[in-house]
Write an enzyme that holds these catalytic residues in place. Structure first.
Site, PDB file in Angstrom:
ATOM      1  N   ASP A   3      46.615 -37.042 -39.033  1.00  0.00           N
ATOM      2  CA  ASP A   3      47.416 -37.637 -37.953  1.00  0.00           C
ATOM      3  C   ASP A   3      47.024 -37.074 -36.591  1.00  0.00           C
ATOM      4  O   ASP A   3      47.689 -37.317 -35.589  1.00  0.00           O
ATOM      5  CB  ASP A   3      48.920 -37.473 -38.213  1.00  0.00           C
ATOM      6  CG  ASP A   3      49.349 -36.021 -38.367  1.00  0.00           C
ATOM      7  OD1 ASP A   3      48.512 -35.177 -38.743  1.00  0.00           O
ATOM      8  OD2 ASP A   3      50.536 -35.716 -38.127  1.00  0.00           O
ATOM      9  N   SER A  46      50.141 -36.850 -42.751  1.00  0.00           N
ATOM     10  CA  SER A  46      49.144 -35.902 -42.255  1.00  0.00           C
ATOM     11  C   SER A  46      47.882 -35.928 -43.112  1.00  0.00           C
ATOM     12  O   SER A  46      47.178 -36.920 -43.145  1.00  0.00           O
ATOM     13  CB  SER A  46      49.744 -34.493 -42.175  1.00  0.00           C
ATOM     14  OG  SER A  46      48.830 -33.615 -41.572  1.00  0.00           O
ATOM     15  N   ASP A  64      42.873 -33.353 -38.126  1.00  0.00           N
ATOM     16  CA  ASP A  64      43.500 -33.700 -39.401  1.00  0.00           C
ATOM     17  C   ASP A  64      43.911 -35.173 -39.379  1.00  0.00           C
ATOM     18  O   ASP A  64      43.639 -35.891 -38.408  1.00  0.00           O
ATOM     19  CB  ASP A  64      44.665 -32.753 -39.728  1.00  0.00           C
ATOM     20  CG  ASP A  64      45.840 -32.902 -38.783  1.00  0.00           C
ATOM     21  OD1 ASP A  64      45.673 -33.467 -37.677  1.00  0.00           O
ATOM     22  OD2 ASP A  64      46.951 -32.442 -39.127  1.00  0.00           O
ATOM     23  N   ASP A  73      47.103 -34.275 -35.042  1.00  0.00           N
ATOM     24  CA  ASP A  73      47.871 -33.353 -34.195  1.00  0.00           C
ATOM     25  C   ASP A  73      47.311 -31.931 -34.272  1.00  0.00           C
ATOM     26  O   ASP A  73      47.658 -31.085 -33.466  1.00  0.00           O
ATOM     27  CB  ASP A  73      49.370 -33.381 -34.535  1.00  0.00           C
ATOM     28  CG  ASP A  73      49.680 -32.990 -35.969  1.00  0.00           C
ATOM     29  OD1 ASP A  73      48.740 -32.879 -36.787  1.00  0.00           O
ATOM     30  OD2 ASP A  73      50.864 -32.808 -36.288  1.00  0.00           O
TER      31      ASP A  73
END
Length: 456
Positions: free
Chosen positions: A247, A101, A245, A249
């Site tokens: 990743d 992340s 962010d 999501d």
């Protein structure tokens, strides 16, 4: 390797996360792949990864470990976490996403799910996966299957984009200018395809995939990381800004003035739209630190609000249990029934674009109706003894006739004009305070009063 393999520092409550190669490497990723397919009982899985330098190698090693157990692997390559959830849902396969992340470049991790994007967490298989990997580290890997599985590649980005756009009607929106800060993360990969052909003027920022994050940390919840976006929205006279962010999501929204829009306001706005799409009926999940506005808006639009603990495993479990149509968290995670109960910031962003583009006013005016109270934001305090501090707060407020206390997640104290929640961090000696009131003066007084007790 130590005499006793202990992976508890690496395998967290929701995922695997640690420093590469100090805490884990491709050899361990291979064992995780074998353990994952044994615990899920899968005959086939799907694997994807983010743009971190270590991600392709770790992802390929995991696929190798799974294929050695006789399981067929579909590799979707570079993707956002919600694109991996899409593949898991659409293909009906358990999945593994290699990402850490917004953590710094030297970190990596694995987010795992069962078929249909159902989460694999501490209570749903992650402990068993850890125990198998620990055992195999000491005793050696299991014997490979007589017939290894196949490893094939598949492109899913265009199908993912088409699925998201089938869930939000953007055909008649007015032209909008949108600045997107991808933070050198996976938003730079997904946004161009998802936005293609829409009446949007896209101003991209940091779309180059770079897992060393040369511009700023890819965590839009930290105000320092959206400063560039805020300045660019104002400089471009854009209609709004979006920040993803690492990743991709989670999605954070900035209005036309460059002001941050509270994720609670986004939760309320999307909840109203999802309820309208479902005939004014449905359950909407919100965690206990979202604004009072959220349950109010849900009820006003015919829905049933359900309050949960903080954390995606609790939200997803409650989504499945209650058949909820939508769920939102103050951390800018948004969950949709039509997306296998999984979180996708991209779908929330499309809802914001549709709502803004479907009327003529600016975003600040549109979201004002969904932002009715004054919040403190989350304030962390380092404490010597979490339970002693909570007990002191309970003692200070417990005897008052005008308040109610509850212990769903930490301690929540509620009065007619305000509420606050204090909850301990699971991983650090911290207490997290969130407070909200009907006006700024009340909130400030409340916040300072509670912090004085915590920090005494």
């Amino acid at each position: 390797m130590a005499a006793v393999a202990d992976l508890s520092q690496l395998v967290k409550a929701y995922d695997v996360r640690g420093v590469v190669p100090d805490q884990w490497d491709e050899a361990l990723a291979e064992l995780f792949g074998a353990a994952f397919v044994q615990v899920t009982g899968a005959a086939a899985i799907v694997v994807g990864h983010d743009m971190r330098p270590s991600s392709p190698g770790l992802s390929r090693a995991f696929a190798r470990g799974a294929a050695a157990r006789g399981v067929d692997v579909t590799e979707i390559g570079l993707c956002s976490t919600d694109q991996l959830y899409y593949a898991s849902g659409a293909l009906g396969l358990p999945g593994a996403m290699f990402t850490a992340s917004h953590n710094p470049a030297q970190y990596n991790g694995i987010k795992m799910c069962r078929a249909g994007a159902a989460p694999v967490g501490q209570d749903t298989g992650l402990v068993e996966i850890r125990e198998l990997a620990e055992r195999w580290l000491q005793e050696g890997a299991p014997e490979p299957a007589e017939t290894p599985g196949t490893v094939t590649t598949r492109e899913t980005l265009s199908d993912y984009a088409a699925h998201l756009r089938s869930l939000v009607d953007l055909t008649s929106i007015r032209p909008l200018k949108v600045v997107v800060d991808a933070g050198n993360g996976m938003g730079g990969h997904t946004v161009p395809t998802v936005f293609e052909g829409l009446p949007l003027t896209l101003v991209p920022m940091y779309f180059e995939l770079d897992g060393t994050f040369p511009n700023h940390e890819a965590n839009p919840l930290d105000p320092a990381n959206i400063v560039d976006l805020q300045q660019r929205v104002r400089a471009e006279s854009a209609d709004l800004g979006l920040a993803f962010d690492g990743d991709a999501d989670r999605c954070f929204v900035v209005d036309e003035r460059g002001e941050p829009v509270s994720p609670s306001a986004i939760t309320a706005l999307v909840a109203a739209r999802e309820l309208a799409r479902n005939g004014g009926k449905g359950t909407v999940i919100h965690n206990l630190i979202t604004s009072w506005t959220v349950p109010e808006v849900v009820r006003e639009n015919g829905g049933t609000p359900v309050r949960t603990r903080v954390g995606h495993s609790f939200i997803k479990a409650e989504m499945a249990r209650s058949g909820a149509i939508f769920g939102g968290e103050h951390s800018a995670h948004y969950y949709f029934k039509d997306f296998w109960n999984a979180d996708t910031g991209m779908l929330a962003a499309l809802h914001v674009l549709a709502a803004l583009g479907g009327q003529n006013g600016p975003l600040s005016a549109l979201v004002a109706q969904y932002d009715r109270y004054t919040g403190s934001g989350e304030i962390n305090s380092t404490v010597a003894d979490q339970q002693a501090s909570l007990a002191a707060i309970r003692a200070a407020y417990g005897d008052r006739d005008d308040v109610t206390l509850d212990d769903l997640d930490g301690l929540t104290v509620t009065a007619a004009d305000w509420w606050f929640n204090v909850r301990p961090s699971n991983t650090e000696p911290l207490l997290r305070l969130n407070a909200e009131a009907r006006d700024e003066a009340t909130m400030t007084k409340l916040r300072d009063e509670v912090l004085a007790i915590i920090r005494a």
